[in-house]
Design an enzyme around this catalytic site. Structure first.
Site, mmCIF file in Angstrom:
data_model
loop_
_atom_site.group_PDB
_atom_site.id
_atom_site.type_symbol
_atom_site.label_atom_id
_atom_site.label_comp_id
_atom_site.label_asym_id
_atom_site.label_seq_id
_atom_site.Cartn_x
_atom_site.Cartn_y
_atom_site.Cartn_z
ATOM 1 N N CYS A 114 -44.344 45.580 42.372
ATOM 2 C CA CYS A 114 -45.724 45.695 41.918
ATOM 3 C C CYS A 114 -45.824 45.367 40.421
ATOM 4 O O CYS A 114 -45.680 44.222 40.032
ATOM 5 C CB CYS A 114 -46.270 47.083 42.251
ATOM 6 S SG CYS A 114 -48.069 47.210 42.142
ATOM 7 N N HIS A 223 -44.655 48.158 48.163
ATOM 8 C CA HIS A 223 -43.722 49.165 47.655
ATOM 9 C C HIS A 223 -42.700 49.625 48.699
ATOM 10 O O HIS A 223 -42.961 50.566 49.456
ATOM 11 C CB HIS A 223 -44.509 50.386 47.178
ATOM 12 C CG HIS A 223 -45.307 50.149 45.940
ATOM 13 N ND1 HIS A 223 -44.882 50.566 44.688
ATOM 14 C CD2 HIS A 223 -46.500 49.535 45.758
ATOM 15 C CE1 HIS A 223 -45.793 50.224 43.786
ATOM 16 N NE2 HIS A 223 -46.776 49.595 44.407
ATOM 17 N N GLU A 225 -40.070 51.369 48.146
ATOM 18 C CA GLU A 225 -39.562 52.703 47.804
ATOM 19 C C GLU A 225 -40.399 53.820 48.410
ATOM 20 O O GLU A 225 -39.963 54.977 48.448
ATOM 21 C CB GLU A 225 -39.489 52.868 46.277
ATOM 22 C CG GLU A 225 -40.803 53.140 45.562
ATOM 23 C CD GLU A 225 -41.657 51.915 45.317
ATOM 24 O OE1 GLU A 225 -42.612 52.009 44.514
ATOM 25 O OE2 GLU A 225 -41.400 50.858 45.922
#
Length: 260
Positions: A114, A223, A225
């Protein structure tokens, strides 16, 4: 191809995934740095993803050029320096970035997620730019992606054509580049992943992530994660909040480092 990830192959899943708690042999010796800029907000999430993969998460500060002998670097999401001027434009000049650029040029795996993707573009490590979403609105949703290139430092644990779902949250996530650059990215296999379905932000050719020619530097707007631990990820075929499709980005980096 669509798959439901519940475990890793050749080493088992992350702790917290559906079955087994084993990690890749030697993972505990791998050091992955997580850079924090003023305004970064996903550094803790990235560090947790690294820790769950079995590696050591090492905090790196924007004002310190020392990379602390890490084996790979992640530039996480957020709003570095308040996104003033342009997203990532100020962060690109942070002292740590001189070291990141040098390490990347020497082959170190580097992932920008991002805002980190925006920083890598501003730093010249990746082509193109991320601009305001076409709908002029911030997006926050679970997004299906197709892995286009599974032969990079950050995607080798996926298969080409594999469909995964991870969160997407951005206001300036539209990937843009001149036509000749887009053609070069496509011809060289530098498109990492594409959005599946409707274009969420106006990115050219539904591009969600790209790599450099060498494949060690990658930028991804969604994302991974946020999709590494069962119970805290997107909804999946396994159950509510059970999606762990982001795991492969982190184990890919581990495998890349361990097999050097």
């Amino acid at each position: 191809m669509t798959a439901t990830r519940t475990a890793y192959t050749d080493g088992g899943p992350l702790i917290g995934a559906q079955r087994s708690t084993t990690t890749l042999e030697g993972a505990e010796n791998v050091r992955i740095g997580i850079v924090t800029f003023p305004g970064t907000l996903d550094d803790r999430d990235a560090a947790r993803a690294v820790t769950l993969s079995g590696a050591q998460a090492v905090s790196l500060w924007h004002a310190d050029a020392d990379l602390k002998n890490v084996d790979a670097v992640i530039l996480p999401g957020g709003f570095s320096y308040g996104d003033y001027l342009r997203c990532g434009a100020i962060a690109r000049f942070a002292p740590v970035m001189d070291s990141v650029i040098a390490a990347a040029e020497d082959g170190m795996p580097v992932l920008g997620i991002c805002n980190g993707f925006q920083v890598l573009c501003e730093a010249g490590l990746l082509p193109g730019a991320l601009v305001r979403n076409s709908a002029q609105q911030f997006i926050c949703k679970d997004q299906e992606l197709e892995i286009v290139n599974a032969d990079t430092a950050w995607t080798r644990d996926y298969e080409t054509g594999e469909k995964i779902t991870i969160p997407l949250k951005n206001g300036e996530g539209s990937f843009q580049a001149p036509a000749d650059t887009i053609r070069e990215l496509e011809d060289n296999g530098q498109v990492l992943a594409r959005y599946v379905g409707a274009n969420p932000n106006g990115s050219i050719d539904l591009i969600a992530g790209v790599t450099n020619k060498r494949g060690n530097v990658a930028g991804l707007m969604p994302h991974p994660e946020h999709a590494v631990e069962a119970g805290f990820g997107p909804d999946s075929a396994v159950g509510m909040r059970q999606g762990v499709d982001g795991q492969g980005f982190f184990t890919s980096a581990l495998r890349t480092v361990l097999e050097k």
